[in-house]
Write a protein that holds these residues in place. Structure first.
Motif, short mmCIF file in Angstrom:
data_model
loop_
_atom_site.label_atom_id
_atom_site.label_comp_id
_atom_site.label_asym_id
_atom_site.label_seq_id
_atom_site.Cartn_x
_atom_site.Cartn_y
_atom_site.Cartn_z
N PRO A 116 7.98 -23.95 43.54
CA PRO A 116 6.93 -24.27 44.52
C PRO A 116 5.79 -23.26 44.56
CG PRO A 116 8.92 -23.45 45.61
CD PRO A 116 9.27 -23.67 44.17
N GLN A 117 6.00 -22.07 43.98
CA GLN A 117 4.94 -21.06 43.99
C GLN A 117 3.92 -21.26 42.86
OE1 GLN A 117 6.37 -17.00 44.35
NE2 GLN A 117 8.19 -17.67 45.43
N LEU A 118 4.22 -22.20 41.96
CA LEU A 118 3.33 -22.47 40.84
C LEU A 118 2.89 -23.93 40.87
CD1 LEU A 118 5.24 -20.55 38.03
CD2 LEU A 118 3.12 -19.85 39.14
N SER A 119 1.80 -24.24 40.18
CA SER A 119 1.29 -25.60 40.11
C SER A 119 1.77 -26.25 38.81
CB SER A 119 -0.24 -25.61 40.14
OG SER A 119 -0.72 -25.14 41.39
N THR A 120 2.43 -27.38 38.94
CA THR A 120 2.87 -28.14 37.78
C THR A 120 1.74 -29.06 37.35
OG1 THR A 120 5.18 -28.09 38.52
CG2 THR A 120 4.59 -29.74 36.87
N VAL A 121 1.18 -28.81 36.18
CA VAL A 121 0.04 -29.61 35.71
C VAL A 121 0.49 -30.77 34.82
CG1 VAL A 121 -1.68 -27.79 35.92
CG2 VAL A 121 -0.32 -27.95 33.81
N ALA A 122 1.67 -30.63 34.21
CA ALA A 122 2.15 -31.70 33.34
C ALA A 122 3.66 -31.61 33.21
CB ALA A 122 1.50 -31.62 31.96
N LEU A 123 4.26 -32.71 32.77
CA LEU A 123 5.69 -32.77 32.51
C LEU A 123 5.90 -33.26 31.08
CD1 LEU A 123 6.84 -34.35 35.87
CD2 LEU A 123 7.30 -32.02 35.12
N MET A 124 6.83 -32.65 30.38
CA MET A 124 7.12 -33.01 29.00
C MET A 124 8.53 -33.58 28.95
SD MET A 124 6.83 -30.62 25.59
CE MET A 124 8.32 -29.64 25.86
N ASP A 125 8.66 -34.83 28.54
CA ASP A 125 9.96 -35.50 28.48
C ASP A 125 10.46 -35.55 27.04
OD1 ASP A 125 9.94 -35.98 31.18
OD2 ASP A 125 9.00 -37.95 31.01
N GLU A 126 11.69 -35.11 26.84
CA GLU A 126 12.33 -35.19 25.53
C GLU A 126 13.58 -36.05 25.64
OE1 GLU A 126 12.35 -30.97 23.60
OE2 GLU A 126 12.42 -30.73 25.79
N LYS A 127 13.79 -36.90 24.67
CA LYS A 127 15.02 -37.69 24.63
C LYS A 127 16.13 -36.86 23.99
CE LYS A 127 12.86 -42.24 24.49
NZ LYS A 127 12.68 -43.51 23.72
N ASP B 191 27.35 -45.03 25.73
CA ASP B 191 26.87 -45.36 27.07
C ASP B 191 26.11 -44.17 27.68
OD1 ASP B 191 28.08 -47.80 26.86
OD2 ASP B 191 29.85 -47.28 28.05
N GLY B 192 24.96 -44.46 28.27
CA GLY B 192 24.20 -43.43 28.98
C GLY B 192 23.26 -42.63 28.13
N MET B 193 23.24 -42.86 26.83
CA MET B 193 22.35 -42.14 25.93
C MET B 193 21.24 -43.07 25.45
SD MET B 193 23.03 -38.91 25.24
CE MET B 193 24.31 -37.75 25.73
N PRO B 194 20.03 -42.55 25.18
CA PRO B 194 19.67 -41.12 25.26
C PRO B 194 19.39 -40.68 26.70
CG PRO B 194 17.76 -42.40 24.56
CD PRO B 194 18.92 -43.37 24.64
N LEU B 195 19.59 -39.39 26.93
CA LEU B 195 19.19 -38.77 28.18
C LEU B 195 17.73 -38.38 28.08
CD1 LEU B 195 22.23 -36.32 28.61
CD2 LEU B 195 21.92 -38.53 29.74
N VAL B 196 17.11 -38.11 29.21
CA VAL B 196 15.73 -37.60 29.22
C VAL B 196 15.73 -36.25 29.90
CG1 VAL B 196 13.37 -37.96 30.01
CG2 VAL B 196 14.71 -39.91 29.22
N ARG B 197 15.25 -35.23 29.20
CA ARG B 197 15.15 -33.87 29.73
C ARG B 197 13.68 -33.55 29.99
NH1 ARG B 197 17.20 -29.03 26.01
NH2 ARG B 197 15.38 -29.69 24.79
N ALA B 198 13.38 -33.14 31.21
CA ALA B 198 12.00 -32.86 31.58
C ALA B 198 11.73 -31.36 31.58
CB ALA B 198 11.68 -33.43 32.96
N THR B 199 10.60 -30.99 31.02
CA THR B 199 10.12 -29.61 31.03
C THR B 199 8.79 -29.57 31.78
OG1 THR B 199 11.17 -29.07 28.91
CG2 THR B 199 9.31 -27.69 29.59
N ALA B 200 8.69 -28.67 32.75
CA ALA B 200 7.45 -28.53 33.51
C ALA B 200 6.50 -27.59 32.79
CB ALA B 200 7.76 -28.00 34.91
N ILE B 201 5.22 -27.92 32.81
CA ILE B 201 4.18 -27.03 32.30
C ILE B 201 3.40 -26.56 33.53
CG2 ILE B 201 2.20 -26.79 30.75
CD1 ILE B 201 3.26 -29.15 29.16
N VAL B 202 3.43 -25.26 33.77
CA VAL B 202 2.93 -24.73 35.04
C VAL B 202 1.84 -23.68 34.84
CG1 VAL B 202 5.14 -25.15 36.19
CG2 VAL B 202 4.72 -22.93 35.12
N VAL B 203 1.03 -23.51 35.90
CA VAL B 203 -0.01 -22.49 35.94
C VAL B 203 -0.01 -21.88 37.34
CG1 VAL B 203 -1.45 -23.67 34.24
CG2 VAL B 203 -1.79 -24.14 36.68
#
Length: 349
Positions: free
Chosen positions: A170-181, A278-290
């Motif tokens: 919460p102390q940083l601004s998330t400008v984008a999210l990167m999703d990887e399967k 079952d349940g694959m692929p998963l999606v993993r999110a990475t935040a890009i912050v400033v």
């Protein structure tokens, strides 16, 4: 191993250099001395010598060595790695203070901090595009040894942008999210590939499994999938290094879950196969912050716009999808996408 103790140990510890600390952090992140040597541009014996020196002072191994697979941290190693992170964090703060006093560095440099896999399988492949888009800026990419280190570098000003696994700080601004399967993968011809898809979750516990160490968020994501799918994991290998897990799968020593960008080449070359389950692929999110307020800087907006456009241009899982954290930010004139020799697809293979 001879143990140093008391005042003598304290004196020896004071003699450690940042090169020693960085060697330990790099081995821990890479998962092997061989890979760490490549990253540090040193010989493998030179890296081993630095680590052995610290182990001699501590009187205990930092790493457990696993022949043909790599290394994992011991309890002492985890404690020492935490010390390394704190020490390097202080160094980053000093660098930020000096850069601020110097004044010109911030105007000519775009500094990015990210975990090793984001650098190895995404950022490095985009460097030709980034350099073409920002020809008058030095692009500085720093591998973060931990989530806390990545956040600390952005907060202190040592980095303009930081990549790290969600949830967002919460102390940083998330400008984008990167999703990887994330896919379950095995060596071609592995026995599990001959089992009907609907029965694979129940059979998974019969095979060795390689995965992330317990403290990593990706491990928690895999464990939540296993619980939901009713799959029982037989974890034989735990590592911070994707390359260690990938090698375990390629060699047939284990099954593992890896991101699409990390396995694109191995899938194309037939050295790995995706295990449908079952349940694959998963999606993993990475935040890009400033830092708060920096989201409006033109260089930040152009950088994210470039990542978004490259992600949209990709046709397979080898490039993650990048999206603005708020759709409204996409509005406006599109920034031309510079294409190096070979085109966008070549840059993202």
């Amino acid at each position: 191993m001879t143990e140093s103790s008391g005042p003598h140990r304290q004196q020896l510890l004071r003699g450690l250099s940042f090169d020693h600390l960085f060697a330990v952090r790099t081995v821990a992140s890479a998962g092997s001395f061989r890979e760490a040597a490549k990253i540090l541009c040193l010989s493998q014996p030179a890296v081993s010598q630095r680590v052995h020196h610290i182990e001699h002072i501590l009187g205990s191994p930092i790493f457990d060595r696993h022949s043909g697979i790599g290394v994992t941290l011991t309890d002492v190693g985890r404690a020492f790695l935490a010390f390394c992170d704190r020490a390097m964090g202080v160094l980053d703060e000093l660098h930020a203070d000096i850069a601020q006093d110097d004044g010109g560095d911030a105007e000519t440099t775009l500094s990015i901090t990210a975990p090793s896999d984001s650098i190895q399988y995404f950022i490095i492949r985009l460097l030709p595009l980034l350099r073409a888009r920002f020809p008058h800026r030095q692009l500085r990419v720093t591998q973060a040894g931990s989530r806390s280190e990545s956040l600390g570098m952005v907060k202190s000003g040592a980095a303009d942008l930081g990549f790290y696994r969600v949830p967002a700080d919460p102390q940083l601004s998330t400008v984008a999210l990167m999703d990887e399967k994330l896919h379950l993968v095995a060596a071609p011809g592995h026995e599990i590939l001959r089992i009907p898809v609907g029965e694979r979750a129940g059979a998974l516990g019969a095979y060795p499994f390689a995965t992330y160490v317990a403290s990593m968020r990706s491990r928690q994501l895999v464990e939540r999938w296993a619980l939901k799918a009713g799959a029982r994991l037989r974890v034989d290998i735990e590592s911070q290094s994707l390359d260690v897990m990938k090698q375990a799968a390629v060699s047939g020593s284990a099954i593992t879950v890896l991101s699409g960008p990390a396995i694109g080449d191995e899938l194309k070359e037939g050295r790995l196969a995706i295990v449908e389950i079952d349940g694959m692929p998963l999606v993993r999110a990475t935040a890009i912050v400033v830092r708060p307020g920096d989201e409006q800087r033109p260089v930040i907006r152009e950088f994210i716009e470039l990542l978004v456009r490259v992600g949209r241009a990709a046709s397979d899982d080898a490039t993650p999808e990048v999206r603005w954290s708020h759709d409204s930010k996409v509005a406006g004139n599109a920034i031309p996408l510079p294409v190096p020799v070979g085109g966008v697809s070549a840059a993202n293979r």
